[in-house]
Write a protein that holds these residues in place. Sequence first.
Motif, PDB file in Angstrom:
ATOM      1  N   VAL A  21      -0.732   3.897   5.984  1.00 12.26           N
ATOM      2  CA  VAL A  21      -0.028   2.605   5.209  1.00 12.26           C
ATOM      3  C   VAL A  21      -1.037   1.507   4.884  1.00 12.26           C
ATOM      4  O   VAL A  21      -1.361   1.092   3.846  1.00 12.26           O
ATOM      5  N   ILE A  22      -1.520   1.233   6.250  1.00  9.18           N
ATOM      6  CA  ILE A  22      -2.626  -0.052   6.137  1.00  9.18           C
ATOM      7  C   ILE A  22      -4.254   0.436   6.092  1.00  9.18           C
ATOM      8  O   ILE A  22      -4.906  -0.309   5.804  1.00  9.18           O
ATOM      9  N   THR A  52       2.627  12.033  -0.554  1.00 10.55           N
ATOM     10  CA  THR A  52       2.424  10.729  -1.003  1.00 10.55           C
ATOM     11  C   THR A  52       1.801   9.743   0.398  1.00 10.55           C
ATOM     12  O   THR A  52       1.249   8.587  -0.046  1.00 10.55           O
ATOM     13  N   GLY A  53       1.848  10.077   1.407  1.00  5.20           N
ATOM     14  CA  GLY A  53       1.429   9.631   2.552  1.00  5.20           C
ATOM     15  C   GLY A  53       1.873   8.215   2.612  1.00  5.20           C
ATOM     16  O   GLY A  53       3.168   8.252   2.873  1.00  5.20           O
ATOM     17  N   GLY A  54       1.018   7.127   2.607  1.00  7.42           N
ATOM     18  CA  GLY A  54       1.469   5.566   2.639  1.00  7.42           C
ATOM     19  C   GLY A  54       2.312   5.192   1.330  1.00  7.42           C
ATOM     20  O   GLY A  54       2.683   4.004   1.359  1.00  7.42           O
ATOM     21  N   GLY A  79       9.020   7.704   5.762  1.00  8.93           N
ATOM     22  CA  GLY A  79       9.670   6.491   6.264  1.00  8.93           C
ATOM     23  C   GLY A  79       8.956   5.456   6.070  1.00  8.93           C
ATOM     24  O   GLY A  79       9.274   4.128   5.795  1.00  8.93           O
ATOM     25  N   ALA A  80       7.711   5.460   6.498  1.00 11.71           N
ATOM     26  CA  ALA A  80       6.714   4.432   6.736  1.00 11.71           C
ATOM     27  C   ALA A  80       6.148   4.115   5.170  1.00 11.71           C
ATOM     28  O   ALA A  80       6.231   2.830   4.752  1.00 11.71           O
ATOM     29  N   ALA A  81       6.275   4.951   4.167  1.00  7.88           N
ATOM     30  CA  ALA A  81       6.107   4.825   2.780  1.00  7.88           C
ATOM     31  C   ALA A  81       7.007   4.108   2.119  1.00  7.88           C
ATOM     32  O   ALA A  81       6.857   2.952   1.398  1.00  7.88           O
ATOM     33  N   ARG A  82       8.377   4.333   2.465  1.00  3.55           N
ATOM     34  CA  ARG A  82       9.533   3.742   2.047  1.00  3.55           C
ATOM     35  C   ARG A  82       9.651   2.298   2.602  1.00  3.55           C
ATOM     36  O   ARG A  82       9.952   1.520   1.508  1.00  3.55           O
ATOM     37  N   ALA A  90       9.323  -2.498  -5.419  1.00  6.57           N
ATOM     38  CA  ALA A  90       9.309  -1.245  -6.279  1.00  6.57           C
ATOM     39  C   ALA A  90      10.392  -0.551  -6.442  1.00  6.57           C
ATOM     40  O   ALA A  90      11.108   0.222  -5.378  1.00  6.57           O
ATOM     41  N   ALA A  91      11.678  -0.490  -7.223  1.00 10.59           N
ATOM     42  CA  ALA A  91      12.997  -0.213  -7.089  1.00 10.59           C
ATOM     43  C   ALA A  91      12.943   1.254  -7.755  1.00 10.59           C
ATOM     44  O   ALA A  91      13.892   1.769  -7.955  1.00 10.59           O
ATOM     45  N   ASN A  92      12.051   1.744  -8.670  1.00  8.29           N
ATOM     46  CA  ASN A  92      12.099   3.014  -9.424  1.00  8.29           C
ATOM     47  C   ASN A  92      11.290   4.259  -8.647  1.00  8.29           C
ATOM     48  O   ASN A  92      10.985   4.973  -9.336  1.00  8.29           O
ATOM     49  N   ILE A  93      11.277   4.063  -7.325  1.00 12.38           N
ATOM     50  CA  ILE A  93      10.538   5.021  -6.591  1.00 12.38           C
ATOM     51  C   ILE A  93      11.686   5.519  -5.828  1.00 12.38           C
ATOM     52  O   ILE A  93      12.213   4.920  -4.887  1.00 12.38           O
ATOM     53  N   LEU A  94      11.942   6.842  -5.774  1.00 11.75           N
ATOM     54  CA  LEU A  94      12.788   7.697  -4.947  1.00 11.75           C
ATOM     55  C   LEU A  94      11.885   8.558  -3.954  1.00 11.75           C
ATOM     56  O   LEU A  94      10.847   8.636  -4.372  1.00 11.75           O
TER      57      LEU A  94
END
Length: 191
Positions: A21-22, A52-54, A79-82, A90-94
Amino acid sequence: TMADVKSQAQQRFAQFAQGYVISPSHAKGADLERLLELAQPQPDWLALDVATGGGHTALTFAPRVERVIASDLTPPMLGAARAFIRERGAANILFSAGDAELLPFATDVFDLVTCRIAPHHFPDVFRFVQEAARVLKPGGALLVEDQLVPDDDRAARYVDAFERLRDPSHHRIYAEYEWRGLFLDAGLTVE
């Protein structure tokens, strides 16, 4: 076996999820802008980001498409990406747990499939390409970004051996001509 390779990848990415993520090389870079430039995403598109990774690629495309599905084999990574993406509003990512070689999606649904800095971990990269081609709508685009090895097979295997020492979940890096062949064999047009 393939199951061992995937299990090893899951363990590694679960352990280092926050690091991805970082990680500056994953989080930033002109390559993300280049992917946008190549894809020319449209506001009504449904996009899938495989491995997707991070979540950086999903986050890059989210403002420019209707919806992105961020998929990853490793639940802690997802979970980390979420968490990372929610912080950025960003609300349009599932999010969907899923194997790149057996995508849990219907045929002909996505306008765009992306996969960035991940295929060198896949035990069966051709299966991934076939699956990406299957879930894409006719005329859809697949964007793959990954390391490349030289065309010379001896040099290529040397680079792979080095990468495997550095990261046991590494499977194989392909040369550009191999990628072109994989895409063409899966019925895709290479641009």
